[in-house]
Design an enzyme around this catalytic site. Structure first.
Site, PDB file in Angstrom:
ATOM      1  N   ILE A  12       0.837  -1.212   0.000  1.00  0.00           N
ATOM      2  CA  ILE A  12       0.000   0.000   0.000  1.00  0.00           C
ATOM      3  C   ILE A  12       0.866   1.254   0.000  1.00  0.00           C
ATOM      4  N   ASP A  33      12.175   2.732   4.749  1.00  0.00           N
ATOM      5  CA  ASP A  33      11.748   1.330   4.759  1.00  0.00           C
ATOM      6  C   ASP A  33      12.941   0.443   5.128  1.00  0.00           C
ATOM      7  N   LYS A  34      12.668  -0.569   5.924  1.00  0.00           N
ATOM      8  CA  LYS A  34      13.722  -1.487   6.361  1.00  0.00           C
ATOM      9  C   LYS A  34      14.048  -2.528   5.291  1.00  0.00           C
ATOM     10  N   ILE A  60      12.117   1.506  11.521  1.00  0.00           N
ATOM     11  CA  ILE A  60      11.396   2.510  12.315  1.00  0.00           C
ATOM     12  C   ILE A  60      11.670   2.354  13.820  1.00  0.00           C
ATOM     13  N   THR A 125      -6.017  -0.873  10.641  1.00  0.00           N
ATOM     14  CA  THR A 125      -6.773  -1.907   9.917  1.00  0.00           C
ATOM     15  C   THR A 125      -8.117  -2.191  10.591  1.00  0.00           C
ATOM     16  N   ASP A 126      -9.056  -2.705   9.812  1.00  0.00           N
ATOM     17  CA  ASP A 126     -10.352  -3.092  10.385  1.00  0.00           C
ATOM     18  C   ASP A 126     -10.217  -4.285  11.327  1.00  0.00           C
ATOM     19  N   GLU A 127      -9.078  -4.994  11.228  1.00  0.00           N
ATOM     20  CA  GLU A 127      -8.920  -6.191  12.067  1.00  0.00           C
ATOM     21  C   GLU A 127      -8.865  -5.865  13.559  1.00  0.00           C
ATOM     22  N   TYR A 153      -1.144 -10.312  15.112  1.00  0.00           N
ATOM     23  CA  TYR A 153      -1.061  -9.157  14.199  1.00  0.00           C
ATOM     24  C   TYR A 153      -2.061  -8.077  14.598  1.00  0.00           C
ATOM     25  N   SER A 156      -1.314  -6.356  17.809  1.00  0.00           N
ATOM     26  CA  SER A 156      -0.210  -5.377  17.754  1.00  0.00           C
ATOM     27  C   SER A 156      -0.689  -4.092  17.080  1.00  0.00           C
ATOM     28  N   LYS A 157      -1.566  -4.199  16.089  1.00  0.00           N
ATOM     29  CA  LYS A 157      -2.088  -2.989  15.437  1.00  0.00           C
ATOM     30  C   LYS A 157      -3.003  -2.218  16.401  1.00  0.00           C
ATOM     31  N   VAL A 209      -7.421 -23.079   0.023  1.00  0.00           N
ATOM     32  CA  VAL A 209      -8.468 -22.298   0.696  1.00  0.00           C
ATOM     33  C   VAL A 209      -8.595 -22.797   2.135  1.00  0.00           C
ATOM     34  N   ASP A 275      -7.751 -24.958   8.575  1.00  0.00           N
ATOM     35  CA  ASP A 275      -8.126 -23.563   8.791  1.00  0.00           C
ATOM     36  C   ASP A 275      -7.037 -22.798   9.531  1.00  0.00           C
TER      37      ASP A 275
HETATM   38  P1  NAD Z   1       3.407  -4.931   3.361  1.00  0.00           P
HETATM   39  O1  NAD Z   1       3.762  -6.070   4.233  1.00  0.00           O
HETATM   40  O2  NAD Z   1       3.202  -5.139   1.903  1.00  0.00           O
HETATM   41  O3  NAD Z   1       4.520  -3.789   3.500  1.00  0.00           O
HETATM   42  C1  NAD Z   1       5.096  -3.434   4.728  1.00  0.00           C
HETATM   43  C2  NAD Z   1       6.337  -2.590   4.451  1.00  0.00           C
HETATM   44  O4  NAD Z   1       6.875  -2.160   5.708  1.00  0.00           O
HETATM   45  C3  NAD Z   1       7.462  -3.343   3.722  1.00  0.00           C
HETATM   46  O5  NAD Z   1       8.002  -2.546   2.696  1.00  0.00           O
HETATM   47  C4  NAD Z   1       8.485  -3.592   4.820  1.00  0.00           C
HETATM   48  O6  NAD Z   1       9.822  -3.658   4.335  1.00  0.00           O
HETATM   49  C5  NAD Z   1       8.279  -2.383   5.713  1.00  0.00           C
HETATM   50  N1  NAD Z   1       8.695  -2.613   7.107  1.00  0.00           N
HETATM   51  C6  NAD Z   1       8.400  -3.684   7.896  1.00  0.00           C
HETATM   52  N2  NAD Z   1       8.986  -3.551   9.084  1.00  0.00           N
HETATM   53  C7  NAD Z   1       9.654  -2.357   9.068  1.00  0.00           C
HETATM   54  C8  NAD Z   1      10.435  -1.659  10.023  1.00  0.00           C
HETATM   55  N3  NAD Z   1      10.666  -2.165  11.243  1.00  0.00           N
HETATM   56  N4  NAD Z   1      10.948  -0.462   9.674  1.00  0.00           N
HETATM   57  C9  NAD Z   1      10.753   0.051   8.432  1.00  0.00           C
HETATM   58  N5  NAD Z   1      10.032  -0.576   7.487  1.00  0.00           N
HETATM   59  C10 NAD Z   1       9.471  -1.766   7.809  1.00  0.00           C
HETATM   60  O7  NAD Z   1       2.117  -4.276   4.038  1.00  0.00           O
HETATM   61  P2  NAD Z   1       0.847  -3.557   3.361  1.00  0.00           P
HETATM   62  O8  NAD Z   1      -0.143  -4.586   3.007  1.00  0.00           O
HETATM   63  O9  NAD Z   1       1.322  -2.585   2.359  1.00  0.00           O
HETATM   64  O10 NAD Z   1       0.282  -2.782   4.635  1.00  0.00           O
HETATM   65  C11 NAD Z   1       0.724  -1.470   4.945  1.00  0.00           C
HETATM   66  C12 NAD Z   1       0.010  -0.998   6.198  1.00  0.00           C
HETATM   67  O11 NAD Z   1      -1.393  -0.992   5.979  1.00  0.00           O
HETATM   68  C13 NAD Z   1       0.243  -1.874   7.410  1.00  0.00           C
HETATM   69  O12 NAD Z   1       0.387  -1.041   8.541  1.00  0.00           O
HETATM   70  C14 NAD Z   1      -1.017  -2.712   7.536  1.00  0.00           C
HETATM   71  O13 NAD Z   1      -1.270  -3.050   8.871  1.00  0.00           O
HETATM   72  C15 NAD Z   1      -2.055  -1.749   6.981  1.00  0.00           C
HETATM   73  N6  NAD Z   1      -3.231  -2.362   6.337  1.00  0.00           N
HETATM   74  C16 NAD Z   1      -3.088  -3.271   5.333  1.00  0.00           C
HETATM   75  C17 NAD Z   1      -4.227  -3.779   4.685  1.00  0.00           C
HETATM   76  C18 NAD Z   1      -4.124  -4.765   3.558  1.00  0.00           C
HETATM   77  O14 NAD Z   1      -5.140  -5.269   3.085  1.00  0.00           O
HETATM   78  N7  NAD Z   1      -2.934  -5.084   3.043  1.00  0.00           N
HETATM   79  C19 NAD Z   1      -5.490  -3.344   5.080  1.00  0.00           C
HETATM   80  C20 NAD Z   1      -5.605  -2.418   6.108  1.00  0.00           C
HETATM   81  C21 NAD Z   1      -4.469  -1.926   6.719  1.00  0.00           C
HETATM   82  O1  TDX Z   2      -3.667 -19.166   1.368  1.00  0.00           O
HETATM   83  C1  TDX Z   2      -4.626 -18.558   1.871  1.00  0.00           C
HETATM   84  N1  TDX Z   2      -5.863 -19.150   1.902  1.00  0.00           N
HETATM   85  C2  TDX Z   2      -6.952 -18.557   2.465  1.00  0.00           C
HETATM   86  O2  TDX Z   2      -8.048 -19.120   2.468  1.00  0.00           O
HETATM   87  C3  TDX Z   2      -4.491 -17.235   2.441  1.00  0.00           C
HETATM   88  C4  TDX Z   2      -3.177 -16.540   2.433  1.00  0.00           C
HETATM   89  C5  TDX Z   2      -5.614 -16.653   2.997  1.00  0.00           C
HETATM   90  N2  TDX Z   2      -6.807 -17.286   3.031  1.00  0.00           N
HETATM   91  C6  TDX Z   2      -7.975 -16.619   3.653  1.00  0.00           C
HETATM   92  C7  TDX Z   2      -7.740 -16.073   5.052  1.00  0.00           C
HETATM   93  C8  TDX Z   2      -8.640 -14.861   5.088  1.00  0.00           C
HETATM   94  O3  TDX Z   2      -9.947 -15.233   5.465  1.00  0.00           O
HETATM   95  O4  TDX Z   2      -8.267 -15.476   2.844  1.00  0.00           O
HETATM   96  C9  TDX Z   2      -8.663 -14.352   3.648  1.00  0.00           C
HETATM   97  C10 TDX Z   2      -7.710 -13.207   3.391  1.00  0.00           C
HETATM   98  O5  TDX Z   2      -6.451 -13.573   3.919  1.00  0.00           O
HETATM   99  P1  TDX Z   2      -5.192 -12.593   3.866  1.00  0.00           P
HETATM  100  O6  TDX Z   2      -4.952 -12.194   2.451  1.00  0.00           O
HETATM  101  O7  TDX Z   2      -4.084 -13.230   4.636  1.00  0.00           O
HETATM  102  O8  TDX Z   2      -5.765 -11.284   4.588  1.00  0.00           O
HETATM  103  P2  TDX Z   2      -6.377 -11.033   6.053  1.00  0.00           P
HETATM  104  O9  TDX Z   2      -5.985 -12.083   7.012  1.00  0.00           O
HETATM  105  O10 TDX Z   2      -7.846 -10.765   5.859  1.00  0.00           O
HETATM  106  O11 TDX Z   2      -5.597  -9.671   6.440  1.00  0.00           O
HETATM  107  C11 TDX Z   2      -5.430  -8.616   5.460  1.00  0.00           C
HETATM  108  O12 TDX Z   2      -6.383  -7.614   5.631  1.00  0.00           O
HETATM  109  C12 TDX Z   2      -6.241  -6.751   6.719  1.00  0.00           C
HETATM  110  C13 TDX Z   2      -4.026  -8.019   5.500  1.00  0.00           C
HETATM  111  O13 TDX Z   2      -3.061  -9.045   5.326  1.00  0.00           O
HETATM  112  C14 TDX Z   2      -3.793  -7.243   6.752  1.00  0.00           C
HETATM  113  O14 TDX Z   2      -2.505  -6.630   6.735  1.00  0.00           O
HETATM  114  C15 TDX Z   2      -4.847  -6.196   6.854  1.00  0.00           C
HETATM  115  O15 TDX Z   2      -4.746  -5.488   8.060  1.00  0.00           O
END
Ligand code: NAD
Ligand code: TDX
Length: 339
Positions: A12, A33-34, A60, A125-127, A153, A156-157, A209, A275
């Site tokens: 993102i 970024d790390k 960070i 996040t909504d989680e 996860y 921690s958020k 799945v 699961d």
């Molecule tokens: P991602 O895992 O793709 O990217 C995380 C980035 O953070 C990476 O580039 C990684 O190198 C960097 N990083 C990790 N630890 C670090 C540290 N200690 N110092 C500096 N950089 C560090 O994650 P994403 O899916 O892009 O998510 C970004 C943010 O959005 C997260 O905070 C996540 O909780 C939140 N979020 C994600 C989703 C989703 O669906 N992916 C939804 C809602 C919220």
């Molecule tokens: O191999 C898989 N099979 C499967 O059934 C994986 C990787 C996931 N799943 C299921 C688990 C979840 O119900 O799919 C759904 C989505 O899984 P993820 O892509 O791992 O996302 P989720 O656990 O919903 O979390 C994501 O949304 C909120 C992001 O990874 C988080 O960073 C964000 O905060």
């Protein structure tokens, strides 16, 4: 305007950097970024030579490195995307999630206090709200829904969110928080559901799945999330939380079937596996507040967004093939080998 974007080499954060550099031609954007397993410098290759962009490799949690960057750049805004973000990894190894997601957030905010800042924005996040039952489609997460987390996860958020609100109340740090639903789109790391299923289907590998595949997620195209954060950092009210989501709930199994259909692959690739522990049933965001206060609405419909996403993975095979052929293979074997 100078903005530090942490975690900008991830999914993102990188999309946010592209959005900001394109829209605000006179802003300076610094990515900190790390480069963990989830961060990819190749993702940022198109902006590396942009004079308005700078990349800094740092953690960070590293106070000295963060302070040095603030001294050099004197940022107006910090947007914190940096996090350990994968639920399955947090179930295996929680500690790094506490370190980066909580301690890292504290270090960033301490530095903002020390040097002064117009806005610290926490990407949450909504989680953090836990999950909703499948048989109550009338229920949605609002900003006042109690935090009730399920995984290391999400815990921690949530811990980080509470800390952000504490820094607002105790020190008056000008903070905002966004809590978004599941994103999808380009540069999504192939450990997450949608890119994993696309990559596996293209390689004719089983599509794992979890459980019965009936868990529901509320999917938002990544660009719409980036636009929401852009609005919040410019117009959002300090001390406030904004939920971001587009009322697009789908069952995992239906997403996987759709990917098979779009790619012309047989559904016989679908394999039901053990699961996830503590698996959240349903996420669903009520985005009324951000719509009414800031005028945000999602622009990309899922039917279009998923097609665009699949096309991106077809046209950018090198990006994800490098990932799935490297160290990630060990992770895959460990997580899915005996599932
Ligand atoms: P991602 O895992 O793709 O990217 C995380 C980035 O953070 C990476 O580039 C990684 O190198 C960097 N990083 C990790 N630890 C670090 C540290 N200690 N110092 C500096 N950089 C560090 O994650 P994403 O899916 O892009 O998510 C970004 C943010 O959005 C997260 O905070 C996540 O909780 C939140 N979020 C994600 C989703 C989703 O669906 N992916 C939804 C809602 C919220
Ligand atoms: O191999 C898989 N099979 C499967 O059934 C994986 C990787 C996931 N799943 C299921 C688990 C979840 O119900 O799919 C759904 C989505 O899984 P993820 O892509 O791992 O996302 P989720 O656990 O919903 O979390 C994501 O949304 C909120 C992001 O990874 C988080 O960073 C964000 O905060």
């Amino acid at each position: 305007m100078t903005i530090i974007v942490t975690g900008g080499a991830g999914f993102i954060g990188s999309n946010f950097i592209f959005h900001m550099l394109k829209k605000y031609r006179d802003y300076r954007i610094i990515c900190l970024d790390k480069l963990t397993y989830a961060g990819n410098l190749s993702t940022l290759k198109d902006v590396m030579d942009n004079p308005h962009f700078r990349f800094v490799k740092a953690d960070i949690c590293d106070r000295n490195a963060v302070e040095k960057l603030f001294e050099e750049e004197k940022p107006n805004i910090v947007v914190n995307f940096a996090a350990e973000s994968h639920v399955d990894r947090s179930i295996e190894t929680p500690e790094i999630f506490l370190q980066t997601n909580i301690i890292g957030t504290a270090v960033l905010m301490d530095t903002c206090r020390k040097y002064g800042i117009q806005r610290y924005h926490q990407v949450s996040t909504d989680e953090v709200y836990g999950d909703l039952p499948l048989d109550r489609p009338d229920l949605f997460f609002t900003e006042t829904t109690p935090l009730h987390t399920s995984s290391p996860y999400s815990s921690s958020k949530a811990g980080a969110d509470l800390l952000v609100l504490a820094y607002y109340r105790t020190y008056g740090l000008p903070v905002t928080i966004s809590r978004c639903s599941n994103n999808y789109g380009p540069y999504h790391f192939p450990e997450k559901l949608i890119p994993l299923m696309i990559a596996n289907a293209l390689n004719d590998k089983p599509l794992p799945v979890y459980g019965e595949g009936i868990n529901v997620r509320d999917w938002l195209y990544v660009e719409d999330h980036c636009k929401a954060i852009d609005l919040i950092i410019h117009n959002g009210n300090v001390g406030e939380v904004y939920n971001v989501g587009g009322h697009n709930e789908m069952r995992n199994i239906d997403i996987v079937k759709l990917i098979c259909k779009e790619l012309g692959k047989s559904e016989s690739l679908i394999t039901f596996v053990k699961d996830r522990k503590g698996h959240d049933m349903r996420y669903a965001i009520d985005p009324t507040k951000i719509h009414q206060e800031l005028g945000w609405l999602p622009e990309t419909k899922f039917q279009d967004g998923i097609k665009k996403t699949i096309r991106w993975y077809l046209e950018n095979r090198q990006w994800w093939e490098e990932i799935v052929s490297g160290e990630y293979r060990n992770y895959y074997e460990k997580m899915y080998g005996n599932r």
